[in-house]
Design an enzyme around this catalytic site. Sequence first.
Site, PDB file in Angstrom:
ATOM      1  CG  ASN A 108      -0.399   0.728   2.402  1.00 50.30           C
ATOM      2  OD1 ASN A 108      -0.474   1.957   2.492  1.00 50.30           O
ATOM      3  ND2 ASN A 108       0.192  -0.027   3.335  1.00 50.30           N
ATOM      4  CG  MET A 110      -3.502   2.994   1.607  1.00 51.89           C
ATOM      5  SD  MET A 110      -4.489   2.703   0.127  1.00 51.89           S
ATOM      6  CE  MET A 110      -6.078   3.318   0.660  1.00 51.89           C
ATOM      7  N   GLY A 111      -1.006   6.801   1.899  1.00 49.52           N
ATOM      8  CA  GLY A 111      -0.647   8.189   2.189  1.00 49.52           C
ATOM      9  C   GLY A 111      -1.536   8.853   3.231  1.00 49.52           C
ATOM     10  CG  PHE A 112      -0.896   9.094   7.117  1.00 45.90           C
ATOM     11  CD1 PHE A 112      -0.833   7.735   7.376  1.00 45.90           C
ATOM     12  CD2 PHE A 112       0.009   9.920   7.770  1.00 45.90           C
ATOM     13  CE1 PHE A 112       0.109   7.216   8.253  1.00 45.90           C
ATOM     14  CE2 PHE A 112       0.950   9.412   8.655  1.00 45.90           C
ATOM     15  CZ  PHE A 112       1.008   8.051   8.895  1.00 45.90           C
ATOM     16  CB  SER A 170       3.403   5.573   7.416  1.00 46.35           C
ATOM     17  OG  SER A 170       2.964   5.550   6.071  1.00 46.35           O
ATOM     18  CG  ASN A 172       2.980   4.598   1.902  1.00 49.07           C
ATOM     19  OD1 ASN A 172       3.807   4.278   1.055  1.00 49.07           O
ATOM     20  ND2 ASN A 172       2.245   3.720   2.567  1.00 49.07           N
ATOM     21  CB  THR A 173       3.706  10.605   5.301  1.00 51.49           C
ATOM     22  OG1 THR A 173       2.349  10.171   5.249  1.00 51.49           O
ATOM     23  CG2 THR A 173       3.744  12.095   5.593  1.00 51.49           C
ATOM     24  CE  LYS A 209       2.267  -0.252  12.929  1.00 53.60           C
ATOM     25  NZ  LYS A 209       0.872  -0.479  12.470  1.00 53.60           N
ATOM     26  CG  ASN A 238       4.076   0.942   9.696  1.00 55.96           C
ATOM     27  OD1 ASN A 238       3.357   0.449   8.839  1.00 55.96           O
ATOM     28  ND2 ASN A 238       3.830   2.129  10.234  1.00 55.96           N
ATOM     29  CB  THR A 239       4.386  -1.685   5.616  1.00 54.71           C
ATOM     30  OG1 THR A 239       4.596  -0.266   5.523  1.00 54.71           O
ATOM     31  CG2 THR A 239       2.922  -1.958   5.892  1.00 54.71           C
ATOM     32  CE1 TYR A 310      -6.309  -4.481   6.679  1.00 52.19           C
ATOM     33  CE2 TYR A 310      -4.656  -2.807   7.001  1.00 52.19           C
ATOM     34  CZ  TYR A 310      -5.766  -3.277   6.338  1.00 52.19           C
ATOM     35  OH  TYR A 310      -6.322  -2.517   5.339  1.00 52.19           O
TER      36      TYR A 310
END
Length: 348
Positions: A108, A110-112, A170, A172-173, A209, A238-239, A310
């Site tokens: 993913n 997604m970007g929050f 994350s 993605n940010t 996290k 996390n990922t 998840y």
Amino acid sequence: MSLSNLAAAALRRLDPETAHQLAIKGLAFAPLPAPPADDPILHTTVAGLSLPNPVGLAAGLDKNGQALRGLSRLGFGFVECGSVTPRAQAGNPQPRLFRLSEDRAIINRMGFNNAGLESFAARLDRRPAGVVVGANLGANKDTEDKAADYVAGLERLVGRASYFTVNISSPNTPGLRALQGREQLDDLLGRIDAARPAAGAARVPVFLKIAPDLIADEIGMIVEASLAHRIDGLIVSNTTLERPETLRSPDARETGGLSGAPVRPFAEKALRAAAEAAGGRLPLIAVGGIDSGAEAYARIRLGASAVQIYSALIYEGPGLVGRIKRDLAARLRSDGFSTIFEAIGAPR
């Protein structure tokens, strides 16, 4: 196969993001029965939180707290929602969610994407009674002072969430993972710690996290910084940005965070490093590639006080929660343990 697992199988035939949205709507409105009472051997306490069982839902599934009613009936010991940012944001352009079926994995970016703090707070006000609900806090993409966004989330949601997770891992940010460096981490955690008494959140646990891609020395530094600033525990992890050569899916080279079965060795390595560095001083919650009671039990024996799942739900269906709990209880008894606490970090 149960009706809920049949529904999960049907959703896997759809575009991943469409399936995600439909799953949230189904969980929000489906008349699900209450789960059976948990085996008493599974009851545990983590950072002062009394949990009926140690199997939680990781953040990312319910970003806006829309499906707390349904999620509370799947048998989780605790449910984490978010990530939520102070202001609503659309996230990254689509497509941004990829199902790697051959690898039992997800990528993913997604970007929050979320509806913001005000909407999130209103939904937490209507959460089912007696459910331990965590708020996973993030920062807006265009915020220069990202630490301020985490403080804003804490202050707005105090009294509404059972615990908070500061998500600085994350991928993605832009710039977010830089907060795991010592100077920025001290600034962030110091401001979080300073805000807790003013917000009335002095006794509400705050977890951090972290990413699975950190080396042992970096994880050791994070442990010491967390202890210095009275963080109550670490969520590991996390990922990952790694792409194992064993991946077979045609989408395996998409950018974003990889989760599911292939992240397991990275998450386990990070957990071992965190457990060694913490030495029992800081509770750990294990995430990443947990898809069975055997794997949940292995993480507890590695040093985790609880686990979160998840991605495995996408492939195994919601019945996975009950299967993990039954197997975990059986394994605890088979090895002579009478509580989860006794098994944490116990040599094998």
